[in-house]
Design a protein around this motif. Structure first.
Motif, PDB file in Angstrom:
ATOM      1  N   ASP A 186       2.328   1.801  -3.378  1.00  0.00           N
ATOM      2  CA  ASP A 186       1.331   2.353  -4.297  1.00  0.00           C
ATOM      3  C   ASP A 186       1.210   3.865  -4.110  1.00  0.00           C
ATOM      4  OD1 ASP A 186       0.833  -0.113  -5.385  1.00  0.00           O
ATOM      5  OD2 ASP A 186      -0.982  -0.485  -4.192  1.00  0.00           O
ATOM      6  N   HIS A 187       1.193   4.290  -2.837  1.00  0.00           N
ATOM      7  CA  HIS A 187       1.096   5.726  -2.563  1.00  0.00           C
ATOM      8  C   HIS A 187       2.350   6.461  -3.040  1.00  0.00           C
ATOM      9  CE1 HIS A 187      -2.695   5.618  -0.494  1.00  0.00           C
ATOM     10  NE2 HIS A 187      -2.254   4.743   0.402  1.00  0.00           N
ATOM     11  N   ASP A 245       0.830  -1.199   0.000  1.00  0.00           N
ATOM     12  CA  ASP A 245       0.000   0.000   0.000  1.00  0.00           C
ATOM     13  C   ASP A 245       0.868   1.254   0.000  1.00  0.00           C
ATOM     14  OD1 ASP A 245      -2.528   1.289   0.073  1.00  0.00           O
ATOM     15  OD2 ASP A 245      -2.302   1.621   2.237  1.00  0.00           O
TER      16      ASP A 245
END
Length: 84
Positions: free
Chosen positions: A35-36, A32
């Protein structure tokens, strides 16, 4: 003695399962986060591309527009005078 070994093995198994779950959670959080980070990198790349393009000379554009307005007013006034 056999019970102690079984107890130790069961504790180790529980500990191993907990560690596995924690590693899976960390892996998901890292994915995650990546992805950011990728999204921020994409935004920065787009901003950099916008900055790299030649900026519009807004002052020059405004001056040209004002010049065209004055010219059209003069032409309009000349038409009115010649029509009388």
């Amino acid at each position: 003695m056999n019970q102690e070994v079984n107890f130790t093995l069961s504790l180790l198994a529980v500990s191993l399962v907990q560690q596995n779950q924690m590693l899976k959670q960390q892996n998901a959080m890292l994915r995650d986060l990546m992805d950011h980070v990728d999204a921020v990198g994409d935004r920065l790349w787009r901003m950099d591309r916008r900055l790299a393009t030649t900026p519009v000379d807004q002052a020059g554009t405004r001056k040209q527009a004002a010049k065209k307005r004055r010219l059209s007013r003069k032409q309009s006034a000349a038409r009115k005078r010649s029509g009388k």
